[in-house]
Design a protein around this motif. Sequence first.
Motif, PDB file in Angstrom:
ATOM      1  N   GLU A 261       0.830  -1.204   0.000  1.00  0.00           N
ATOM      2  CA  GLU A 261       0.000   0.000   0.000  1.00  0.00           C
ATOM      3  C   GLU A 261       0.865   1.255   0.000  1.00  0.00           C
ATOM      4  O   GLU A 261       0.569   2.227  -0.715  1.00  0.00           O
ATOM      5  CB  GLU A 261      -0.920  -0.015   1.224  1.00  0.00           C
ATOM      6  CG  GLU A 261      -1.930   1.111   1.276  1.00  0.00           C
ATOM      7  CD  GLU A 261      -2.840   0.990   2.500  1.00  0.00           C
ATOM      8  OE1 GLU A 261      -3.053   2.018   3.172  1.00  0.00           O
ATOM      9  OE2 GLU A 261      -3.339  -0.124   2.768  1.00  0.00           O
ATOM     10  N   ALA A 262       1.941   1.242   0.780  1.00  0.00           N
ATOM     11  CA  ALA A 262       2.831   2.406   0.837  1.00  0.00           C
ATOM     12  C   ALA A 262       3.435   2.700  -0.526  1.00  0.00           C
ATOM     13  O   ALA A 262       3.495   3.859  -0.969  1.00  0.00           O
ATOM     14  CB  ALA A 262       3.933   2.169   1.869  1.00  0.00           C
ATOM     15  N   VAL A 263       3.897   1.658  -1.225  1.00  0.00           N
ATOM     16  CA  VAL A 263       4.487   1.858  -2.553  1.00  0.00           C
ATOM     17  C   VAL A 263       3.436   2.357  -3.535  1.00  0.00           C
ATOM     18  O   VAL A 263       3.692   3.271  -4.336  1.00  0.00           O
ATOM     19  CB  VAL A 263       5.138   0.549  -3.041  1.00  0.00           C
ATOM     20  CG1 VAL A 263       5.529   0.656  -4.510  1.00  0.00           C
ATOM     21  CG2 VAL A 263       6.370   0.233  -2.198  1.00  0.00           C
ATOM     22  N   ALA A 264       2.236   1.795  -3.477  1.00  0.00           N
ATOM     23  CA  ALA A 264       1.169   2.231  -4.385  1.00  0.00           C
ATOM     24  C   ALA A 264       0.820   3.695  -4.168  1.00  0.00           C
ATOM     25  O   ALA A 264       0.647   4.454  -5.129  1.00  0.00           O
ATOM     26  CB  ALA A 264      -0.065   1.354  -4.189  1.00  0.00           C
ATOM     27  N   VAL A 265       0.710   4.118  -2.918  1.00  0.00           N
ATOM     28  CA  VAL A 265       0.380   5.506  -2.608  1.00  0.00           C
ATOM     29  C   VAL A 265       1.500   6.440  -3.053  1.00  0.00           C
ATOM     30  O   VAL A 265       1.254   7.502  -3.640  1.00  0.00           O
ATOM     31  CB  VAL A 265       0.084   5.672  -1.105  1.00  0.00           C
ATOM     32  CG1 VAL A 265      -0.019   7.155  -0.731  1.00  0.00           C
ATOM     33  CG2 VAL A 265      -1.198   4.941  -0.727  1.00  0.00           C
ATOM     34  N   MET A 266       2.761   6.050  -2.787  1.00  0.00           N
ATOM     35  CA  MET A 266       3.889   6.887  -3.178  1.00  0.00           C
ATOM     36  C   MET A 266       3.933   7.059  -4.690  1.00  0.00           C
ATOM     37  O   MET A 266       4.108   8.174  -5.204  1.00  0.00           O
ATOM     38  CB  MET A 266       5.203   6.275  -2.672  1.00  0.00           C
ATOM     39  CG  MET A 266       6.458   7.052  -3.035  1.00  0.00           C
ATOM     40  SD  MET A 266       6.506   8.751  -2.365  1.00  0.00           S
ATOM     41  CE  MET A 266       6.956   8.435  -0.652  1.00  0.00           C
ATOM     42  N   GLU A 267       3.756   5.983  -5.433  1.00  0.00           N
ATOM     43  CA  GLU A 267       3.831   6.086  -6.886  1.00  0.00           C
ATOM     44  C   GLU A 267       2.635   6.845  -7.474  1.00  0.00           C
ATOM     45  O   GLU A 267       2.776   7.552  -8.467  1.00  0.00           O
ATOM     46  CB  GLU A 267       3.929   4.689  -7.501  1.00  0.00           C
ATOM     47  CG  GLU A 267       5.269   4.011  -7.220  1.00  0.00           C
ATOM     48  CD  GLU A 267       5.475   2.747  -8.021  1.00  0.00           C
ATOM     49  OE1 GLU A 267       6.524   2.624  -8.679  1.00  0.00           O
ATOM     50  OE2 GLU A 267       4.573   1.871  -7.991  1.00  0.00           O
ATOM     51  N   ALA A 268       1.476   6.687  -6.838  1.00  0.00           N
ATOM     52  CA  ALA A 268       0.284   7.373  -7.354  1.00  0.00           C
ATOM     53  C   ALA A 268       0.302   8.864  -7.042  1.00  0.00           C
ATOM     54  O   ALA A 268      -0.214   9.670  -7.823  1.00  0.00           O
ATOM     55  CB  ALA A 268      -0.983   6.738  -6.772  1.00  0.00           C
ATOM     56  N   GLY A 269       0.907   9.249  -5.919  1.00  0.00           N
ATOM     57  CA  GLY A 269       0.780  10.626  -5.460  1.00  0.00           C
ATOM     58  C   GLY A 269       2.037  11.455  -5.487  1.00  0.00           C
ATOM     59  O   GLY A 269       2.041  12.586  -4.987  1.00  0.00           O
ATOM     60  N   SER A 270       3.125  10.941  -6.064  1.00  0.00           N
ATOM     61  CA  SER A 270       4.379  11.694  -6.066  1.00  0.00           C
ATOM     62  C   SER A 270       5.118  11.483  -7.377  1.00  0.00           C
ATOM     63  O   SER A 270       4.616  10.840  -8.305  1.00  0.00           O
ATOM     64  CB  SER A 270       5.269  11.226  -4.898  1.00  0.00           C
ATOM     65  OG  SER A 270       5.923  10.002  -5.215  1.00  0.00           O
ATOM     66  N   LYS A 271       6.322  11.987  -7.458  1.00  0.00           N
ATOM     67  CA  LYS A 271       7.177  11.823  -8.625  1.00  0.00           C
ATOM     68  C   LYS A 271       8.068  10.590  -8.521  1.00  0.00           C
ATOM     69  O   LYS A 271       8.928  10.363  -9.377  1.00  0.00           O
ATOM     70  CB  LYS A 271       8.064  13.068  -8.812  1.00  0.00           C
ATOM     71  CG  LYS A 271       7.283  14.356  -8.980  1.00  0.00           C
ATOM     72  CD  LYS A 271       6.393  14.319 -10.214  1.00  0.00           C
ATOM     73  CE  LYS A 271       5.631  15.623 -10.392  1.00  0.00           C
ATOM     74  NZ  LYS A 271       4.750  15.591 -11.585  1.00  0.00           N
ATOM     75  N   VAL A 272       7.885   9.796  -7.483  1.00  0.00           N
ATOM     76  CA  VAL A 272       8.717   8.608  -7.271  1.00  0.00           C
ATOM     77  C   VAL A 272       8.151   7.434  -8.060  1.00  0.00           C
ATOM     78  O   VAL A 272       6.953   7.147  -7.990  1.00  0.00           O
ATOM     79  CB  VAL A 272       8.797   8.247  -5.777  1.00  0.00           C
ATOM     80  CG1 VAL A 272       9.574   6.950  -5.574  1.00  0.00           C
ATOM     81  CG2 VAL A 272       9.454   9.386  -4.994  1.00  0.00           C
ATOM     82  N   ASP A 273       9.020   6.777  -8.807  1.00  0.00           N
ATOM     83  CA  ASP A 273       8.659   5.563  -9.546  1.00  0.00           C
ATOM     84  C   ASP A 273       9.737   4.516  -9.311  1.00  0.00           C
ATOM     85  O   ASP A 273      10.933   4.844  -9.262  1.00  0.00           O
ATOM     86  CB  ASP A 273       8.539   5.834 -11.041  1.00  0.00           C
ATOM     87  CG  ASP A 273       7.279   6.618 -11.378  1.00  0.00           C
ATOM     88  OD1 ASP A 273       6.181   6.118 -11.109  1.00  0.00           O
ATOM     89  OD2 ASP A 273       7.409   7.746 -11.898  1.00  0.00           O
TER      90      ASP A 273
END
Length: 604
Positions: free
Chosen positions: A124-136
């Motif tokens: 969930e943390a990775v999904a949220v980070m990728e959906a809501g930031s510039k981190v991929d």
Amino acid sequence: MSTASTRRDVPAGTSIPYASGEPAAALRDGDTLDVLVVGGGGAGLSAAVFAAIAGLRTAVIERTEYVGGTTAYTAGTTWVPGTRHAAGVGAQDSKAEARRFLDAAIGAHAPTDLREALLDLGPEAVAVMEAGSKVDYVARPLHPDYLTQLPGARLAGRALEPLTFDGAVLGDRLALVRPPLPEFTAFNGMSIERDDIGHLAGAHPTEESRRHLLALRRNYRDAVREHGCDARRTMGNALIARLLHSLDEAGVPVLTRSEVTSVERDGDAWSVVVNEDGVELTLTVSHLIFGSGGFNRDPRRRAALLPGHSMQWCPGAPGHTGQAHGIIDALGGRYGTAAFSHTFYAPVSTRRRADGSWAVFPHFVMDRAKPHMIVVDQNGHRYLNEATSYHLFGNQMLMHDHEDPGAATPSFLITDATGMRKYGLGMVRPFQRERQLREYLEDGYLVRADSLEDLADQLGVPAGALRETVERSNGPAARGEDPDFHRGMNEYQRFNGDPASETGAPNIAPVEGAPYFAVRIYPGDIGAATGFVTDAAAAVLGPDGERLGGVFAVGNDMQSVMGGTYPAPGITIGPGLVFAYAAVRDIIGGPLPGAETLVPTPGW
């Protein structure tokens, strides 16, 4: 409680802008924040990004002139099992298997509820980070856990890497990102990524590598002319640049050269005094998230936890001085006690740079796991598996020193002419000509000899013992065997070897053929494992086991979820991300926006 503070009057509305460039956001005296993040490393910036995604009023305080901490020096590997990226590389995994692996690796060195939270919230943390930031992120088809002999280990899918980033989009703000270590760059400052290393090390056809490196060098020169530095950021540096870009776009103030000097309870919130270049602001803060990097450069804590361990062996960034830990102490936090070791280790070699500073080079994978390499102690004897994980390597150095005081510090990493040409040694790159070795020989970093006896004399070890050790190792090594220490015993060790080894064993070949070379190695501490005791949401717990009330610790400020073991790559950055998410999730009382993008992984 509060820490000592020298407060001077600041007019209401005084603004502290960013340390460089035009301020995209600022803090003002008297501001009220939902979240103040103390520390601008990987975990701290991740916490700030999650808080911004959650819509919380957020700011970041960083003591040094750069953001990024030690994460900016690293490969940026982020160990989080169960994400969508595992399926992308065909990895077959499940929560039960990941749990089995962590249970076998960690045991009683850390509470099970922490690793359950890591497994539950990681995807969930990775999904949220990728959906809501510039981190991929991206996963590689082969990127094994370190302890691949343990049940539940996997060869791919759990270790994620940040995508390379064009730092030019940050403009002047790129200057805030901590530069990579010079010793991990090419062409006097060019950032490199994992794929570039193969071309530099000769793992690809010559013409293919020549074209690849020429293109990189041309782009690097263009970037230096335009921006004054390499705009292409890779690995951990790319992760930090992506996090900073995300915060800039969200309008989150990031103050460098700043520190928290006082924290006092003010009703249901905290009254926090921040000092930035002599200007002090008082903020009202509901939640404090500490991610200051751990205790490693705090002389008092270092003396207590790492006695006799020179600060000169620490390759970490300079910011983790323990100043923030004094604040958590005063608030009632306490260090954990059950970790396997207080810090994570790697063998390092050291060298004084031209500017007088010390380079501390971690020997992760480039040399010691390759053929034509052995490590001996000051008695001229082998005492460990050279290809073992860097954390176990450092711990075995310390254990050997305990059993035979001083025998392992320093130890000597030795290779022959073939090993030096093909793999290099520490800071000395492969395929160097004799004249290019001169500076390393002149300052004593590298030792060269035309015979084992001469090498022993220069290193100060018994010549007869060194020759006997080499001959004892060489016989089986010619057959690709190591009966004494079992180099190549698992997939991780073989992964870091050379599949083209003439013996057929990726980690093993004889050390024979002058000239011989050596560097001195020490047990370097690469990050704290002992930190403040928290619950599974990263909330700091007091002596009575109760929460301190709105105080969280993430990254190396938090007692390691791995309990001071190091079972896989990225087990500091990965948990730093996940528990940053856990803290913000706890603050808002549920999943963050973007959690709905999570694609459930079968078995999770």
